[in-house]
Design a protein around this motif. Structure first.
Motif, PDB file in Angstrom:
ATOM      1  N   ALA A  12      -4.547  -4.727   9.843  1.00 50.08           N
ATOM      2  CA  ALA A  12      -3.940  -3.968   8.755  1.00 50.08           C
ATOM      3  C   ALA A  12      -4.786  -2.728   8.488  1.00 50.08           C
ATOM      4  CB  ALA A  12      -3.838  -4.821   7.497  1.00 50.08           C
ATOM      5  N   LEU A  13      -4.185  -1.566   8.540  1.00 46.56           N
ATOM      6  CA  LEU A  13      -4.928  -0.311   8.465  1.00 46.56           C
ATOM      7  C   LEU A  13      -5.596  -0.114   7.106  1.00 46.56           C
ATOM      8  CD1 LEU A  13      -5.564   2.275  10.086  1.00 46.56           C
ATOM      9  CD2 LEU A  13      -3.505   3.293   9.073  1.00 46.56           C
ATOM     10  N   ASN A  14      -4.865  -0.395   6.020  1.00 46.84           N
ATOM     11  CA  ASN A  14      -5.387  -0.222   4.663  1.00 46.84           C
ATOM     12  C   ASN A  14      -6.009   1.156   4.459  1.00 46.84           C
ATOM     13  OD1 ASN A  14      -4.679  -2.772   3.619  1.00 46.84           O
ATOM     14  ND2 ASN A  14      -6.389  -3.704   4.724  1.00 46.84           N
ATOM     15  N   HIS A  15      -5.252   2.170   4.844  1.00 43.68           N
ATOM     16  CA  HIS A  15      -5.731   3.556   4.710  1.00 43.68           C
ATOM     17  C   HIS A  15      -5.485   4.060   3.296  1.00 43.68           C
ATOM     18  CE1 HIS A  15      -6.455   7.795   5.779  1.00 43.68           C
ATOM     19  NE2 HIS A  15      -5.438   8.039   4.966  1.00 43.68           N
TER      20      HIS A  15
ATOM     21  N   SER B 160      -1.501   6.772   1.387  1.00 48.19           N
ATOM     22  CA  SER B 160      -1.962   5.408   1.183  1.00 48.19           C
ATOM     23  C   SER B 160      -1.024   4.516   1.989  1.00 48.19           C
ATOM     24  CB  SER B 160      -1.919   5.051  -0.305  1.00 48.19           C
ATOM     25  OG  SER B 160      -2.304   3.707  -0.501  1.00 48.19           O
ATOM     26  N   VAL B 161      -1.544   3.954   3.066  1.00 46.65           N
ATOM     27  CA  VAL B 161      -0.704   3.214   4.014  1.00 46.65           C
ATOM     28  C   VAL B 161      -1.384   1.885   4.337  1.00 46.65           C
ATOM     29  CG1 VAL B 161       0.443   3.236   6.261  1.00 46.65           C
ATOM     30  CG2 VAL B 161       0.138   5.378   5.000  1.00 46.65           C
ATOM     31  N   SER B 162      -0.720   0.804   4.044  1.00 47.85           N
ATOM     32  CA  SER B 162      -1.307  -0.506   4.265  1.00 47.85           C
ATOM     33  C   SER B 162      -1.280  -0.910   5.734  1.00 47.85           C
ATOM     34  CB  SER B 162      -0.564  -1.549   3.415  1.00 47.85           C
ATOM     35  OG  SER B 162      -1.034  -2.846   3.714  1.00 47.85           O
ATOM     36  N   GLY B 163      -0.080  -0.872   6.354  1.00 46.44           N
ATOM     37  CA  GLY B 163       0.035  -1.408   7.696  1.00 46.44           C
ATOM     38  C   GLY B 163       0.001  -2.927   7.657  1.00 46.44           C
ATOM     39  N   PRO B 164       0.055  -3.610   8.782  1.00 38.98           N
ATOM     40  CA  PRO B 164       0.149  -3.045  10.129  1.00 38.98           C
ATOM     41  C   PRO B 164       1.552  -2.527  10.447  1.00 38.98           C
ATOM     42  CG  PRO B 164       0.274  -5.425  10.222  1.00 38.98           C
ATOM     43  CD  PRO B 164      -0.011  -5.081   8.792  1.00 38.98           C
ATOM     44  N   LEU B 165       1.666  -1.772  11.534  1.00 40.14           N
ATOM     45  CA  LEU B 165       2.964  -1.340  12.040  1.00 40.14           C
ATOM     46  C   LEU B 165       3.712  -2.562  12.565  1.00 40.14           C
ATOM     47  CD1 LEU B 165       4.489   1.367  12.481  1.00 40.14           C
ATOM     48  CD2 LEU B 165       3.649   1.311  14.843  1.00 40.14           C
TER      49      LEU B 165
END
Length: 439
Positions: free
Chosen positions: A191-194, A200-205
């Motif tokens: 999970a990217l958790n950017h 602000s992007v959680s992810g994963p794709l």
């Protein structure tokens, strides 16, 4: 083996020339005819082109009706829809599309390109653009476009988020063990958790890692921020320099910057855009170009010029010189090119409009031999790694190049006679990126 050229085709619009649809024998509906575009891409694949490239616009250009009604690009396909269809009728040629970092979201872009890479068997490329057309902003709830520097700052973070999402799964994550009932290994999912300045992007794709690891990253732009972004992130660059000396300087600058940030300069392919008119004699080719240019109406040319300059010049004396133009949020490279052209050749606004409405950039106009000579010279002078070709009208202009110039390049050992690999990375000689999260 001597260094070989890479060749891509700029195919949206199918011709950048405003008069293309009016040329005798041209297909007026070529921009939105699936049958025609399938014909074009099959010809390009038969000629062993590296890629088919679709630019994109996020709205109808805000032009006066007398100019807009003359445009053959007012209607055309959305890139992903068309490229997905073209993936099914081709086997090897790369499929490259523009996606905006200003008006789209990283998760959308990552998912679309990953899907297309799987659908095509690893033939996808993403042209990263910040969008220079200010009229696009009003289709996305904004009255004004973010300024140039802000768009590039957002683009840098956007790239990092998209590539991070592509690395959401290890290549061996999907074990599909039917006996144990285990489809994938959760330990091989990230999970990217950017959380950054813009996103602000959680992810994963929610799709497996692309076949190529990452689709090939394309970029364009001659401004200093554009060059730096290309040096840091691009793997192929649509350069817009119109002289050998200018292209050599651009080539050295971008590859030098890449080395400075720790990248291998050979892993960035510089692909100048070139407009091609082929004849059996040089005189015939020049006559074709003159005929094509004569089909550009002043109403169209003056507004093409205004768009490139980011300033309305329709009110100035058409037969007078171009006055000083203030800075704008338009494409810096297009603006600089037209201003330098006006000053260098002492052109009137009318003459400059004719250039803007036709094509004022790098053009090779001649026979198969003379065009191959020019391409070979640019390659040997380290001014490029290949070219992004643009055809004057379709289908004849494309078929003139694939049927006459490509065989001449092949006979000289400058271009492949067969594809050596399956993916776009194979064609361009680019490595598959390591997954940043999994060995």
């Amino acid at each position: 083996m001597a260094k070989q050229l890479h060749l891509g085709a700029f195919m949206r619009p199918v011709s950048i020339h405003t008069g293309a649809w009016r040329y005798p024998g041209a297909l007026p509906d070529a921009n939105f005819s699936l049958a025609a575009i399938q014909r074009f891409i099959r010809s390009l694949e038969a000629a062993k082109f590296d890629y088919f490239f679709m630019a994109d616009h996020l709205g109808v250009l805000n032009l006066p009706r007398q100019a807009l009604m003359r445009s053959h690009t007012v209607t055309s396909f959305e890139p992903f829809t068309l490229l997905s269809a073209l993936a099914g009728v081709t086997e090897r040629i790369g499929l490259v599309a523009t996606a905006s970092t200003t008006y789209d979201e990283p998760f959308h872009v990552a998912r679309r390109f990953a899907s297309l890479d799987h659908i095509s068997g690893g033939r996808t490329g993403w042209n990263v653009v910040t969008t220079s057309n200010p009229d696009s902003s009003r289709n996305f709830g904004l009255e004004t476009q973010p300024d140039h520097a802000a768009r590039y700052h957002r683009a840098r973070e956007f790239h990092d988020v998209v590539t991070g999402l592509w690395d959401s799964f290890a290549d061996d994550a999907f074990v599909m063990d039917a006996a144990k009932g285990i489809y994938f290994d959760p330990a091989r999912m990230h999970a990217l958790n950017h959380k950054g300045e813009h996103f602000s992007v959680s992810g994963p794709l929610n799709i497996a890692r692309p076949v190529q690891g990452w689709p090939v990253i394309f970029q364009a732009g001659a401004s200093d921020p554009g060059r730096q972004l290309a040096a840091e992130t691009a793997e192929a660059v649509f350069a817009a320099e119109s002289t050998l000396e200018g292209s050599k300087a651009y080539y050295d600058d971008v590859k030098g910057r890449a080395a400075t940030v720790g990248r291998n300069p050979d892993h960035i392919k510089i692909m100048p855009a070139v407009f091609l008119v082929v004849g059996d004699t040089v005189e015939e080719a020049r006559a074709k170009r003159a005929k094509l240019d004569s089909l550009v109406h002043y109403d169209s040319g003056i507004h093409s010029l205004s768009g490139m300059l980011g300033h309305d010049v329709s009110g100035f004396d058409p037969d007078g010189p171009l006055p000083d133009i203030p800075e704008s949020n338009a494409s810096k490279s297009s603006r600089r090119f037209m201003i330098e052209l006006a000053r260098a050749e002492n052109l009137t606004i009318r003459q400059l409009a004719a250039k803007a409405g036709s094509y004022g950039g790098l053009a090779f106009v001649g026979t198969a031999k003379t065009i191959a000579d020019e391409m070979q010279h640019w390659l040997e002078q380290a001014a490029c790694d290949g070219f992004t070709t643009m055809f004057p009208y379709l289908p004849e202009g494309l078929e003139d190049f694939t049927g006459k110039v490509v065989p001449e390049l092949q006979a000289r050992g400058l271009f492949r006679t067969e594809y050596e690999g399956e993916t776009l990375r194979d064609h361009l000689g680019l490595p598959r990126p390591d997954n940043r999260f999994f060995a």
